[in-house]
Motif scaffolding. Structure first.
Motif, PDB file in Angstrom:
ATOM      1  N   LEU A   1      40.880  43.989  44.880  1.00  0.00           N
ATOM      2  CA  LEU A   1      41.995  43.614  45.745  1.00  0.00           C
ATOM      3  C   LEU A   1      41.544  43.566  47.200  1.00  0.00           C
ATOM      4  O   LEU A   1      41.849  42.620  47.942  1.00  0.00           O
ATOM      5  CB  LEU A   1      43.121  44.654  45.560  1.00  0.00           C
ATOM      6  CG  LEU A   1      44.558  44.238  45.827  1.00  0.00           C
ATOM      7  CD1 LEU A   1      44.967  43.068  44.956  1.00  0.00           C
ATOM      8  CD2 LEU A   1      45.500  45.425  45.539  1.00  0.00           C
TER       9      LEU A   1
ATOM     10  N   LYS B   1      48.180  42.390  40.940  1.00  0.00           N
ATOM     11  CA  LYS B   1      49.395  43.168  41.215  1.00  0.00           C
ATOM     12  C   LYS B   1      50.290  43.222  39.992  1.00  0.00           C
ATOM     13  O   LYS B   1      50.896  44.244  39.684  1.00  0.00           O
ATOM     14  CB  LYS B   1      50.165  42.552  42.381  1.00  0.00           C
ATOM     15  CG  LYS B   1      49.547  42.849  43.745  1.00  0.00           C
ATOM     16  CD  LYS B   1      50.484  42.322  44.822  1.00  0.00           C
ATOM     17  CE  LYS B   1      50.058  42.706  46.216  1.00  0.00           C
ATOM     18  NZ  LYS B   1      50.954  42.122  47.216  1.00  0.00           N
ATOM     19  N   THR B   2      50.425  42.082  39.322  1.00  0.00           N
ATOM     20  CA  THR B   2      51.279  42.045  38.141  1.00  0.00           C
ATOM     21  C   THR B   2      50.788  43.057  37.105  1.00  0.00           C
ATOM     22  O   THR B   2      51.578  43.819  36.543  1.00  0.00           O
ATOM     23  CB  THR B   2      51.284  40.634  37.528  1.00  0.00           C
ATOM     24  OG1 THR B   2      51.765  39.731  38.514  1.00  0.00           O
ATOM     25  CG2 THR B   2      52.200  40.565  36.302  1.00  0.00           C
TER      26      THR B   2
ATOM     27  N   MET C   1      52.763  46.177  40.642  1.00  0.00           N
ATOM     28  CA  MET C   1      53.101  46.273  42.071  1.00  0.00           C
ATOM     29  C   MET C   1      53.962  45.077  42.482  1.00  0.00           C
ATOM     30  O   MET C   1      53.823  43.990  41.924  1.00  0.00           O
ATOM     31  CB  MET C   1      51.816  46.234  42.903  1.00  0.00           C
ATOM     32  CG  MET C   1      50.917  47.449  42.723  1.00  0.00           C
ATOM     33  SD  MET C   1      49.201  47.074  43.245  1.00  0.00           S
ATOM     34  CE  MET C   1      49.417  46.853  45.023  1.00  0.00           C
TER      35      MET C   1
ATOM     36  N   ASP D   1      54.401  42.419  50.124  1.00  0.00           N
ATOM     37  CA  ASP D   1      53.944  43.671  50.702  1.00  0.00           C
ATOM     38  C   ASP D   1      54.032  43.556  52.224  1.00  0.00           C
ATOM     39  O   ASP D   1      53.140  43.019  52.874  1.00  0.00           O
ATOM     40  CB  ASP D   1      52.493  43.901  50.245  1.00  0.00           C
ATOM     41  CG  ASP D   1      51.916  45.183  50.821  1.00  0.00           C
ATOM     42  OD1 ASP D   1      52.551  45.778  51.711  1.00  0.00           O
ATOM     43  OD2 ASP D   1      50.821  45.574  50.381  1.00  0.00           O
TER      44      ASP D   1
ATOM     45  N   ARG E   1      55.129  41.845  44.494  1.00  0.00           N
ATOM     46  CA  ARG E   1      54.355  40.792  45.125  1.00  0.00           C
ATOM     47  C   ARG E   1      54.373  40.865  46.647  1.00  0.00           C
ATOM     48  O   ARG E   1      53.359  40.690  47.309  1.00  0.00           O
ATOM     49  CB  ARG E   1      54.909  39.394  44.729  1.00  0.00           C
ATOM     50  CG  ARG E   1      54.642  39.045  43.302  1.00  0.00           C
ATOM     51  CD  ARG E   1      53.161  39.211  43.028  1.00  0.00           C
ATOM     52  NE  ARG E   1      52.880  39.065  41.614  1.00  0.00           N
ATOM     53  CZ  ARG E   1      52.359  37.961  41.102  1.00  0.00           C
ATOM     54  NH1 ARG E   1      52.062  36.939  41.880  1.00  0.00           N
ATOM     55  NH2 ARG E   1      52.131  37.885  39.808  1.00  0.00           N
TER      56      ARG E   1
ATOM     57  N   ARG F   1      51.063  44.855  54.435  1.00  0.00           N
ATOM     58  CA  ARG F   1      49.899  43.961  54.414  1.00  0.00           C
ATOM     59  C   ARG F   1      50.177  42.725  55.284  1.00  0.00           C
ATOM     60  O   ARG F   1      49.301  42.277  56.045  1.00  0.00           O
ATOM     61  CB  ARG F   1      49.638  43.566  52.953  1.00  0.00           C
ATOM     62  CG  ARG F   1      48.706  42.410  52.734  1.00  0.00           C
ATOM     63  CD  ARG F   1      47.267  42.703  53.095  1.00  0.00           C
ATOM     64  NE  ARG F   1      46.461  41.486  52.943  1.00  0.00           N
ATOM     65  CZ  ARG F   1      45.442  41.155  53.702  1.00  0.00           C
ATOM     66  NH1 ARG F   1      45.038  41.958  54.676  1.00  0.00           N
ATOM     67  NH2 ARG F   1      44.788  40.033  53.498  1.00  0.00           N
TER      68      ARG F   1
ATOM     69  N   ILE G   1      45.282  37.649  43.635  1.00  0.00           N
ATOM     70  CA  ILE G   1      45.850  38.942  44.050  1.00  0.00           C
ATOM     71  C   ILE G   1      47.133  39.218  43.271  1.00  0.00           C
ATOM     72  O   ILE G   1      47.365  40.321  42.780  1.00  0.00           O
ATOM     73  CB  ILE G   1      46.116  38.947  45.578  1.00  0.00           C
ATOM     74  CG1 ILE G   1      44.790  38.892  46.338  1.00  0.00           C
ATOM     75  CG2 ILE G   1      46.939  40.163  45.982  1.00  0.00           C
ATOM     76  CD1 ILE G   1      44.930  38.804  47.861  1.00  0.00           C
ATOM     77  N   GLY G   2      47.932  38.164  43.144  1.00  0.00           N
ATOM     78  CA  GLY G   2      49.198  38.306  42.421  1.00  0.00           C
ATOM     79  C   GLY G   2      48.968  38.752  40.981  1.00  0.00           C
ATOM     80  O   GLY G   2      49.681  39.617  40.461  1.00  0.00           O
TER      81      GLY G   2
ATOM     82  N   GLN H   1      49.216  45.699  37.628  1.00  0.00           N
ATOM     83  CA  GLN H   1      49.460  47.064  38.099  1.00  0.00           C
ATOM     84  C   GLN H   1      50.936  47.355  38.328  1.00  0.00           C
ATOM     85  O   GLN H   1      51.298  48.436  38.793  1.00  0.00           O
ATOM     86  CB  GLN H   1      48.675  47.297  39.399  1.00  0.00           C
ATOM     87  CG  GLN H   1      47.182  47.074  39.236  1.00  0.00           C
ATOM     88  CD  GLN H   1      46.417  47.434  40.487  1.00  0.00           C
ATOM     89  OE1 GLN H   1      47.017  47.657  41.542  1.00  0.00           O
ATOM     90  NE2 GLN H   1      45.105  47.525  40.366  1.00  0.00           N
TER      91      GLN H   1
ATOM     92  N   ARG I   1      41.516  40.409  49.674  1.00  0.00           N
ATOM     93  CA  ARG I   1      42.232  40.460  50.951  1.00  0.00           C
ATOM     94  C   ARG I   1      41.315  40.131  52.119  1.00  0.00           C
ATOM     95  O   ARG I   1      41.739  39.474  53.089  1.00  0.00           O
ATOM     96  CB  ARG I   1      42.851  41.836  51.143  1.00  0.00           C
ATOM     97  CG  ARG I   1      44.120  41.991  50.327  1.00  0.00           C
ATOM     98  CD  ARG I   1      44.718  43.354  50.451  1.00  0.00           C
ATOM     99  NE  ARG I   1      46.055  43.366  49.855  1.00  0.00           N
ATOM    100  CZ  ARG I   1      46.724  44.469  49.566  1.00  0.00           C
ATOM    101  NH1 ARG I   1      46.197  45.656  49.815  1.00  0.00           N
ATOM    102  NH2 ARG I   1      47.927  44.393  49.051  1.00  0.00           N
TER     103      ARG I   1
ATOM    104  N   ASN J   1      41.327  47.933  42.608  1.00  0.00           N
ATOM    105  CA  ASN J   1      41.670  48.119  44.014  1.00  0.00           C
ATOM    106  C   ASN J   1      40.566  47.589  44.917  1.00  0.00           C
ATOM    107  O   ASN J   1      40.807  47.008  45.975  1.00  0.00           O
ATOM    108  CB  ASN J   1      41.935  49.596  44.326  1.00  0.00           C
ATOM    109  CG  ASN J   1      43.416  49.885  44.250  1.00  0.00           C
ATOM    110  OD1 ASN J   1      44.189  48.955  44.040  1.00  0.00           O
ATOM    111  ND2 ASN J   1      43.797  51.146  44.415  1.00  0.00           N
TER     112      ASN J   1
END
Lengths: 355, 355, 355, 355
Positions: free
Chosen positions: D6, C38-39, C43, C47, C45, C50, C34-35, C41, D10, D3
């Motif tokens: 993601l 995110k990197t 975003m 959240d 780390r 969430r 996930i990280g 994008q 999740r 997404n």
């Protein structure tokens, strides 16, 4: 027999006491004269070389029974008292002290008079969005609160923590405050920003970590905007008053002091709220004193009793962090009240007749 | 012109200074005479009623420019100096002070002379079993260490924590120490146990939590066994010396002081080792000073540099916790060295010529 | 019978332990994936929304025996560990940490390499005159010292205390240092002055009161001049390292850390020197660490043992105040060494092979 | 696209979270079973050897991405939670905690019910003479106060300070109290004196310096007389509650807690009154909490606002030192109220409806 002897010796001591009294005061008068001459000539009052000379002469003439250290200690007390006397004469007594200005200073922000009756300053730790600030602002208005706080420049321990939205945050605060008829309290951290701050904020906050950032204090002394000065993490009350003096001595007399807890070994609270500081500062100074119940406790479960205690101790107001959804806040999640908790706090304080 | 004026005023001040000097010393002489009379009559030196009288007379005669508070402050300094002078005269200066006893006190335990050259005291936090103590004792002997420490009576924050084996623990210590030719250091916590302690221990430890348990100190003053006194969790150096004075003034001069860290806000160490206390105590007092590197740091990864620092600062020895298997220890698991770590420490200190 | 039962239950626990181990690591792997997304994008780390969701789901499914708080506490530990793992992955581990940079950082000032072997930084508390600085400089050169310190901008508690000579003071320092072949260490207090400072000083000092003046730290991160950063009056070691990170993360890797004592209740010293901080910082960070023996003790009678202790603890150098005539100094008269005392200190440290 | 990816990741995390939740709780159930078996066999719950074994197995099976330290940290949290769970099961939760005993404990002394409505405890620091105590007692009765305090055994920093009149002092207190219909609060310092204390005193005080004198606490747990326990000079709130637990766990449930300030760096007050401790203790414990406004502040000029703050924070009463002629008192002259000041305090508190 020895009782009579004792009485005679005591009479001698009393006589010497009065001679000492006379000499000490006579000495003070001469020092005052010297001070006046120095003032005319623009010379500094304290002259270490001259003090050295006097000390040397006294030491050379000391034949006991007191040893030199004791004698020099006693004379330093006398020197210091004389110097203090000059300072009083020269109106150098601190401007923030009640001796200089016996009436309470009232800091006026909009139609709020801080120092007259208790006030509440509330709002989120950090400004995160216009929506977030608006939700809080609405709650504040419903409770009759007039000042909103929110951090745009956040001094954070780590460079990687959320540092605030900066100018953008100030703009959000200003906009929301204007919509809701509120006044804005927000922290400024760079001396260079003090000048433009009044465009956005009604009260400039100087944070605990900057209490001895003397350049920032000096800049704050050169604007007309009221300053809310927080006590440093481990500052003494005396240092706190001196920090305020930096501002006031440069011309800005509108200073509000905030007790926000001091750092101790206690682990169940973020800081130790120094409640004694409230009446002591009120006694020593004419400036209004507010208690930040969020940063001192660092936990919100005792917000109500602590707010009551602060006001009972004579504080001129309470400062508290309120967030629409504390668990997702970008900073200080544990210590911010949610809106219900804030309403309960206000209700409790109104019921106890503090507001 | 005004410079001449200034010089004349300064000459007057110098003259008054000498008159004050003369009077202050003359006053002191009379106070000494009064003191002698009082001593003969068994009266206490300090007489608050008489001080009151003097103060009232002085205040009644004060015409300024000094205000009454300043004058009374100055006279209280003079009174205090006179009283101190009497105390010196009457040998009431602290027995633990170097002024009273300029030579170092050497505390002799077996063939170890504490205060002469650096020593090591090591052993488990708590006595758990004979086997455990024996394993440690063997290591100590291999390293040339002469004193073993171990807790039999453990003062624990919670009543539900392991409280030590009590007398049983002392017996284990004694037996193992005798087997290995070691001397025993162990804590006693009840005044009633001081008398029987020498049966089992060679040095009675008084722990940090009991530093101001004055009944225990008084009892410790009435035996001949050396006392190892730890500084309180938040005791000042002055209070520490007064605590030792309680023991010494009752006749037991064999006191070893232990700096073991003080409580501060710092979170990365259990306590803050007050290294400044070592040379300051050595200067103020003739008693030996040892540094407990386990309780101060509360972590063992810095044992070697800290032991070196303590000895470089002038400490007369090091105290350290050693356990055969620290992770399963019944107390203080994190701060006890294992046998390898202890050997490394000893090697490092020997290499640096401290032992 | 029950022993067998016990063994069976323990076997079950062991099995569950391994299942937990597997799941916790598997979870960490997914979080890493996930990280990475995110990197890509851009975003952040962390959240909080969430995290909230996850917490809500876990709480909804908890049937005990652990209560919700315990469960949430355990999961927060797991979340945090995962986040920490990401930070490691993303090289966000502190730049000042030894994990990131195992070799010692050597700060080069002229031909002095700070961090390689112990150095001495000495000089007057405040620059008062060219003559005063020259006298000290001469002594320094005689003792082989290469760095002179002196305050030109003095952050003082009171606005009425001597605030230093400012730029004039820096010019004096520069001139004298050039005459004697010395390098200059001097404090800068305003972010706006950082840029011009290198014209006069070779090492920019950031004082204790400014350790969390983040604007000043950021400015210091943007020059190439070495920075000498003092620990705050009541800063934790962790906060101290974060303050250094502010500088290093902006590109200036030449940072020297100075332990100068922390504020405690002890009254016989100005501050409590936190000697434990020296080896702990050396272990945690690759930056050089120096001990200021003047501000920590606030008294000069223990200068020699404390300097030895600091170097024995692993410090990369000593910082000390030296004044030709301490009793007449404009600041900190009690703690400055005179020239003889300074020579004795140097002799003692050379004799102990520290220099 | 990412997404969706993601979201899928999740979902996996959520699934693992629930598996972890299930396993952690299942593990806890087995641990409970083990605990029950151990209880039957009289074995201690915590078994460090077994914990070691588990740790070794887990470490051997860890393949990352978490490193061993992180994994062991997480498991230690799980182990600890399980152990805590057992303690709850076994009713080992602290007896002083509100979880164990939700209703307020009311301590009855004569017809005073401490914990029901605010009370006042007043009297001289030290018992000096029958006359002195009688004068104060008369004032107390006039103000409706029911409990008189006075020190007969004085724990003093120096062995040469006035140590109190001892048993003689207790007799004076008893006699005067009986004459005036008052109840006596006085400090006991030796475990051996606890048994005879009830002959003279109605409430046994345990002073700040003895808060962790566990032998004294244990003795206090074995009588029926109410105990007034003062917080230690630098004790955490948690340690304070554990100290009370020593008394209550031995059978004496009549314990009154006294917040009396903690030691900090602040110099304008003797101690820093930890007002936050009042609501926190009231929340954590069912025992009554009283605030000593004399020892906390060490100055009497803020007595009224501080007493109000304490009561507003929820304290069950105030403790204050009152002396007929404070300047001549044998101890604590600066902090004792004179009779007029005491009357003003009572009037102010009555006017504010606290009494």
């Amino acid at each position: 027999m020895s009782n009579q002897e004792l009485e005679e010796l005591r009479a001698k001591v009393d006589e010497i006491n009065l001679q000492l009294l006379h000499l000490i005061n006579k000495r003070a008068e001469i020092i005052q004269e010297i001070g006046n001459i120095k003032t005319k000539q623009g010379m500094p009052r304290f002259d270490p070389i001259r003090e050295r000379e006097m000390i040397d002469k006294i030491r050379a003439n000391n034949n006991g029974p007191f040893d030199d250290n004791t004698i020099l200690h006693l004379f330093k007390q006398i020197f210091k008292a004389s110097l203090d006397l000059q300072e009083v004469d020269n109106n150098k007594k601190l401007l923030v002290s009640r001796d200089r200005h016996p009436e309470d200073t009232i800091v006026t922000v909009g139609d709020t008079e801080i120092g007259k009756k208790p006030i509440m300053i509330a709002g989120p730790c950090s400004v995160e969005s216009e929506e977030q600030v608006s939700i809080v602002a609405k709650s504040l208005v419903e409770q009759g609160v007039k000042l909103i706080r929110g951090g745009a420049f956040k001094p954070r321990t780590s460079p990687y923590d959320f540092q605030g939205l900066g100018i953008e945050g100030l703009k959000i605060l200003r906009k929301v405050a204007d919509n809701y008829g509120l006044k804005v309290v927000s922290e400024i951290v760079n001396p260079a920003d003090i000048e433009i701050a009044p465009e956005y904020v009604d009260v400039i906050q100087i944070g605990a970590r900057n209490m001895q950032n003397f350049e920032l204090l000096k800049a704050a002394g050169q604007v007309n905007t009221p300053i809310l000065l927080k006590r440093g993490l481990a500052a003494t009350i005396e240092e706190f008053l001196f920090a305020a003096e930096y501002i006031v001595s440069r011309g800005n007399t509108q200073v509000i002091l905030v007790e926000r807890g001091i750092r101790t070994y206690e682990k169940w609270t973020r800081n130790t709220l120094d409640i004694l500081a409230v009446p002591i500062i009120k006694q020593e100074s004419h400036l209004p004193v507010i208690v930040d119940i969020s940063h001192s406790a660092g936990r919100k479960d005792v917000a109500i009793p602590i707010a009551k205690a602060a006001l009972a101790a004579g504080a001129d107001g309470i400062m508290v962090e309120v967030h629409p959804d504390p668990p997702v806040a970008l900073s200080d999640a544990n210590q911010q009240l949610d809106l219900n908790e804030f309403n309960s706090l206000m209700t409790a304080l109104k019921k106890a007749n503090f507001f």
